[in-house]
Design a protein around this motif. Sequence first.
Motif, PDB file in Angstrom:
ATOM      1  N   THR A   1      47.841  63.039  44.628  1.00  0.00           N
ATOM      2  CA  THR A   1      47.743  64.266  43.844  1.00  0.00           C
ATOM      3  C   THR A   1      48.848  65.185  44.336  1.00  0.00           C
ATOM      4  OG1 THR A   1      45.376  64.020  43.570  1.00  0.00           O
ATOM      5  CG2 THR A   1      46.284  66.217  43.230  1.00  0.00           C
TER       6      THR A   1
ATOM      7  N   ASN B   1      49.289  70.052  40.267  1.00  0.00           N
ATOM      8  CA  ASN B   1      48.349  69.836  39.166  1.00  0.00           C
ATOM      9  C   ASN B   1      48.509  68.461  38.519  1.00  0.00           C
ATOM     10  OD1 ASN B   1      49.069  73.103  38.779  1.00  0.00           O
ATOM     11  ND2 ASN B   1      46.908  72.524  38.849  1.00  0.00           N
TER      12      ASN B   1
ATOM     13  N   ARG C   1      45.884  66.494  36.602  1.00  0.00           N
ATOM     14  CA  ARG C   1      44.758  66.140  37.469  1.00  0.00           C
ATOM     15  C   ARG C   1      43.468  66.847  37.063  1.00  0.00           C
ATOM     16  NH1 ARG C   1      45.169  70.477  42.155  1.00  0.00           N
ATOM     17  NH2 ARG C   1      44.304  71.981  40.744  1.00  0.00           N
ATOM     18  N   ASP C   2      43.553  67.859  36.200  1.00  0.00           N
ATOM     19  CA  ASP C   2      42.381  68.666  35.864  1.00  0.00           C
ATOM     20  C   ASP C   2      41.619  68.095  34.680  1.00  0.00           C
ATOM     21  OD1 ASP C   2      42.969  70.503  37.882  1.00  0.00           O
ATOM     22  OD2 ASP C   2      44.329  71.603  36.570  1.00  0.00           O
TER      23      ASP C   2
ATOM     24  N   GLN D   1      38.433  66.932  39.090  1.00  0.00           N
ATOM     25  CA  GLN D   1      39.793  66.425  39.210  1.00  0.00           C
ATOM     26  C   GLN D   1      39.790  64.936  38.918  1.00  0.00           C
ATOM     27  OE1 GLN D   1      41.516  67.408  42.970  1.00  0.00           O
ATOM     28  NE2 GLN D   1      41.211  69.582  42.691  1.00  0.00           N
TER      29      GLN D   1
END
Length: 181
Positions: A98, A101, A117-118, A128
């Motif tokens: 990660t 974002n 990632r959201d 996530q």
Amino acid sequence: MKTNNEMESNSTTDQMKRGEFLRSLGISSAALMAFYCMGTGLTACSNSSDPMPATPTTPTTSTGLTGNAETAKGAINFTLDLTDANYSKLKTVGEFVTVGNVVVANSTGNKLVAVSRDCTHYNPSQGQLLYRKTENDFRCNNHLSEYALDGKVKPNQQSSNNVAQYKTSLSTDGNKLIVTA
């Protein structure tokens, strides 16, 4: 038959005994609640025997990252040095990191992919996405919604919105990964 006053008295006495017991162990009620919530939060939401992979941490400072990996700071446009210890695992199929974002994975077939990632389910800050090697997809660590490698939500999921997919390109020497919006 006990009266209400007797029952209240016994209840209060029981609570005091439990409280004294916990204090004697040196465990605060807040610590117990945190442990309880962490334990149930990790198992109560799961409907699959497939365990979620550990969430990789994003290094706070790294010589292996240049550019912008934060959507709040503008368009995603960064380069990862795959010889840097923080990102070298991306050379291995099934590994992921990660970065800001973005979640970057080396998917089945040795293809490097990057998506937001959201999770898009309700409140994105609550979940996530993590890469799952066995399924070759992404899954929210909170809501368990699943996304294909191109960021599209899979059928019959809690989330109905896709996540952003980012372009990836590898340098000719294979040591730099460029991720752009």
